[in-house]
Design a protein around this motif. Structure first.
Motif, PDB file in Angstrom:
ATOM      1  N   TRP A  71       5.307  -7.317 -11.364  1.00  0.00           N
ATOM      2  CA  TRP A  71       5.253  -7.529  -9.897  1.00  0.00           C
ATOM      3  C   TRP A  71       6.016  -6.422  -9.168  1.00  0.00           C
ATOM      4  O   TRP A  71       5.503  -5.826  -8.222  1.00  0.00           O
ATOM      5  CB  TRP A  71       5.857  -8.898  -9.579  1.00  0.00           C
ATOM      6  N   ASP A  72       7.212  -6.143  -9.628  1.00  0.00           N
ATOM      7  CA  ASP A  72       7.997  -5.101  -8.971  1.00  0.00           C
ATOM      8  C   ASP A  72       7.372  -3.731  -9.157  1.00  0.00           C
ATOM      9  O   ASP A  72       7.432  -2.873  -8.268  1.00  0.00           O
ATOM     10  CB  ASP A  72       9.425  -5.096  -9.519  1.00  0.00           C
ATOM     11  N   GLU A  73       6.778  -3.517 -10.334  1.00  0.00           N
ATOM     12  CA  GLU A  73       6.153  -2.226 -10.615  1.00  0.00           C
ATOM     13  C   GLU A  73       4.915  -2.009  -9.750  1.00  0.00           C
ATOM     14  O   GLU A  73       4.550  -0.858  -9.468  1.00  0.00           O
ATOM     15  CB  GLU A  73       5.767  -2.134 -12.092  1.00  0.00           C
ATOM     16  N   ALA A  74       4.263  -3.112  -9.303  1.00  0.00           N
ATOM     17  CA  ALA A  74       3.020  -2.983  -8.516  1.00  0.00           C
ATOM     18  C   ALA A  74       3.294  -2.362  -7.142  1.00  0.00           C
ATOM     19  O   ALA A  74       2.405  -1.753  -6.546  1.00  0.00           O
ATOM     20  CB  ALA A  74       2.367  -4.347  -8.347  1.00  0.00           C
ATOM     21  N   GLY A  75       4.523  -2.479  -6.647  1.00  0.00           N
ATOM     22  CA  GLY A  75       4.876  -1.845  -5.371  1.00  0.00           C
ATOM     23  C   GLY A  75       4.612  -2.735  -4.157  1.00  0.00           C
ATOM     24  O   GLY A  75       4.270  -3.914  -4.270  1.00  0.00           O
ATOM     25  N   LYS A  76       4.771  -2.122  -2.983  1.00  0.00           N
ATOM     26  CA  LYS A  76       4.643  -2.868  -1.731  1.00  0.00           C
ATOM     27  C   LYS A  76       3.182  -3.133  -1.376  1.00  0.00           C
ATOM     28  O   LYS A  76       2.289  -2.392  -1.785  1.00  0.00           O
ATOM     29  CB  LYS A  76       5.301  -2.097  -0.586  1.00  0.00           C
ATOM     30  N   VAL A  77       2.992  -4.201  -0.591  1.00  0.00           N
ATOM     31  CA  VAL A  77       1.645  -4.557  -0.116  1.00  0.00           C
ATOM     32  C   VAL A  77       1.631  -4.405   1.401  1.00  0.00           C
ATOM     33  O   VAL A  77       2.676  -4.281   2.039  1.00  0.00           O
ATOM     34  CB  VAL A  77       1.292  -6.007  -0.511  1.00  0.00           C
ATOM     35  N   GLU A 106      -2.585   2.539   2.379  1.00  0.00           N
ATOM     36  CA  GLU A 106      -2.047   3.050   1.110  1.00  0.00           C
ATOM     37  C   GLU A 106      -1.656   1.903   0.188  1.00  0.00           C
ATOM     38  O   GLU A 106      -1.816   1.981  -1.033  1.00  0.00           O
ATOM     39  CB  GLU A 106      -0.818   3.930   1.416  1.00  0.00           C
ATOM     40  N   TYR A 107      -1.154   0.805   0.767  1.00  0.00           N
ATOM     41  CA  TYR A 107      -0.694  -0.331  -0.029  1.00  0.00           C
ATOM     42  C   TYR A 107      -1.797  -1.293  -0.436  1.00  0.00           C
ATOM     43  O   TYR A 107      -1.543  -2.282  -1.137  1.00  0.00           O
ATOM     44  CB  TYR A 107       0.359  -1.125   0.765  1.00  0.00           C
ATOM     45  N   SER A 108      -3.011  -1.056   0.030  1.00  0.00           N
ATOM     46  CA  SER A 108      -4.099  -1.996  -0.283  1.00  0.00           C
ATOM     47  C   SER A 108      -4.358  -2.075  -1.799  1.00  0.00           C
ATOM     48  O   SER A 108      -4.725  -3.137  -2.322  1.00  0.00           O
ATOM     49  CB  SER A 108      -5.368  -1.575   0.449  1.00  0.00           C
ATOM     50  N   VAL A 109      -4.156  -0.944  -2.531  1.00  0.00           N
ATOM     51  CA  VAL A 109      -4.342  -0.953  -3.994  1.00  0.00           C
ATOM     52  C   VAL A 109      -3.277  -1.846  -4.631  1.00  0.00           C
ATOM     53  O   VAL A 109      -3.570  -2.622  -5.553  1.00  0.00           O
ATOM     54  CB  VAL A 109      -4.252   0.483  -4.554  1.00  0.00           C
ATOM     55  N   ASN A 110      -2.046  -1.762  -4.134  1.00  0.00           N
ATOM     56  CA  ASN A 110      -0.968  -2.602  -4.658  1.00  0.00           C
ATOM     57  C   ASN A 110      -1.284  -4.085  -4.424  1.00  0.00           C
ATOM     58  O   ASN A 110      -0.945  -4.946  -5.235  1.00  0.00           O
ATOM     59  CB  ASN A 110       0.354  -2.259  -3.983  1.00  0.00           C
TER      60      ASN A 110
END
Length: 437
Positions: free
Chosen positions: A338-344, A300-304
């Motif tokens: 950066w914060d808006e991009a979410g977790k990786v 799920e975090y791969s897009v971030n």
């Protein structure tokens, strides 16, 4: 009257090997017509016996044969002594033959035969002494070997049961027992008192060893049962946690359980392996579920991750910092997004965060350097130090001129040295002051 031997075909039996001739025997005997035979020894006659209804030759032959029979037995004993055969019964046989000859019931050179028998008895005595010495030496060696068996058994029995390798030690104790039985069966007798004392020590050592072994394994069974019970409790706790989805808290709980497992005593090898398999299965169930959940989150975090990698490329373009204000503005813009991009994904968190941190550190370092250069307090201190140093240099120049005018070489040297040092400091401060301009 001597018994008449059986005859075949009316003739006496053939004389034995090594017989005395009738001619020679005639020197030691007298035979009467009625068959009476007399032995001549040192001029004295001894009635040997009668051989009736026979010729004089037949009567003489009969009693010579008895002499030759003793001679043959003496010769056989002499051969045995020469060959150093076991002397058992030799002396008894020789004394018996000596008695036979002394009875004067045979015809021959009995004095010479008696001398041979006496020499034979002396030789047998020497052989017996040699055998006794050999037997004593053999007994000494056997005693040392038995003593060594007993000492080793006592050493095995005296060990601390907690440090004994019981399989190897039990095997060795059994080997010592077999050695003892073989020595008892095949070795020389050491005397009842000696053998009984050694056996008592050996038997006592085996008894102590067996008692320690039984006590050790009894305690081991108890310890194994307690260890098994303790680990069963750990397994129960592990199995209760295996379905938890509180990943962080439960992982910490499993680490605590693992520490307790390592600190607990081992059960028997068979039980311990089976217990560990159950404990590990409960852990694996939890950690596999956590891994599957993390993989789903990472996907799920791969897009971030793609978005943050693009922001990191943008941030790296800020370096090197040439325009501090522009660099700070650009960095803030990256931070906001950066914060808006979410977790990786977890595996990329360290790499991505470290990349941005390097840019942040570079901008901060540039900001700190700029502050140092524009700090009013630092500038004022530098200006004051310059003024004081310039005044000191002016005074040192006047001192140098005065020393040169007076021709005082010592003061000249001191003034020059002090002046050179202050001028060097002045040059350094002037370079620093340029940074504030």
């Amino acid at each position: 009257m001597a018994p008449r031997p059986a005859r075949k075909s009316g003739r006496p039996a053939a004389p034995p090997a090594h017989t005395t001739s009738l001619e020679e025997a005639g020197r030691f005997a007298r035979v009467e017509d009625d068959g009476h035979v007399f032995l001549l020894v040192d001029g004295e006659e001894h009635a040997v016996g009668q051989y009736p209804d026979a010729t004089r030759e037949e009567a003489l032959t009969y009693f010579v044969r008895k002499y030759d029979d003793v001679v043959s037995q003496v010769a056989l004993l002499e051969q045995r002594v020469e060959a150093k055969a076991p002397s058992s019964d030799m002396a008894k046989t020789a004394r018996h033959l000596r008695t036979q000859v002394g009875e004067r019931t045979m015809v021959g050179d009995v004095l010479a035969l008696e001398a041979r028998i006496d020499a034979l008895l002396e030789a047998v005595s020497g052989l017996e002494k040699t055998e006794r010495a050999a037997l004593d030496e053999l007994k000494a060696r056997e005693l040392a070997a038995r003593e060594a068996i007993v000492v080793e058994a006592e050493e095995l029995a005296g060990r601390d049961p907690a440090t004994v390798q019981w399989k190897a030690s039990s095997t060795r104790m059994n080997e010592l027992f077999e050695l003892w039985k073989a020595a008892q069966k095949n070795g020389p007798r050491l005397g009842k008192g000696t053998e009984d004392a050694l056996w008592k020590r050996f038997r006592s050592s085996r008894t102590v060893f067996d008692r320690h072994r039984r006590a050790y394994f009894s305690q081991l069974d108890t310890d194994n049962a307690e260890a098994k019970q303790s680990k069963e409790a750990l397994i129960k706790r592990a199995e209760q946690l295996s379905d938890s989805t509180d990943w962080g808290h439960t992982a910490a709980a499993y680490r605590q359980l693992m520490d307790e497992w390592k600190a607990s005593k081992r059960a028997s090898r068979k039980d311990d392996d089976a217990l560990w398999a159950r404990f590990r299965a409960a852990q694996d169930r939890f950690f596999e579920a956590r891994k599957a959940d993390n993989e789903a989150i990472d996907e799920e975090y791969s897009v971030n991750l793609t978005a943050k990698e693009a922001l990191l490329v943008e941030a790296q373009k800020i370096l090197p910092v040439r325009d501090l204000a522009a660099a700070k503005k650009a960095l803030q813009s990256v931070r906001d997004r950066w914060d808006e991009a979410g977790k990786v994904p977890r595996a990329d968190m360290g790499r991505i965060d470290a990349g941005l941190r390097r840019v942040e550190d570079a901008v901060k370092s540039a900001d700190d350097e700029h502050w140092q250069k524009t700090n009013p307090e630092t500038k004022a201190r530098t200006t004051s130090a310059l003024s004081q140093l310039e005044a000191t240099i002016a005074q040192l120049k006047e001192d140098l001129a005065a020393a040169e005018g007076a021709g005082n070489s010592s003061k000249i040297a001191t003034a020059k040295e002090a002046l050179a040092a202050r001028e060097q400091w002045l040059e350094m401060l002037q370079r620093s002051a340029q940074d504030f301009s």
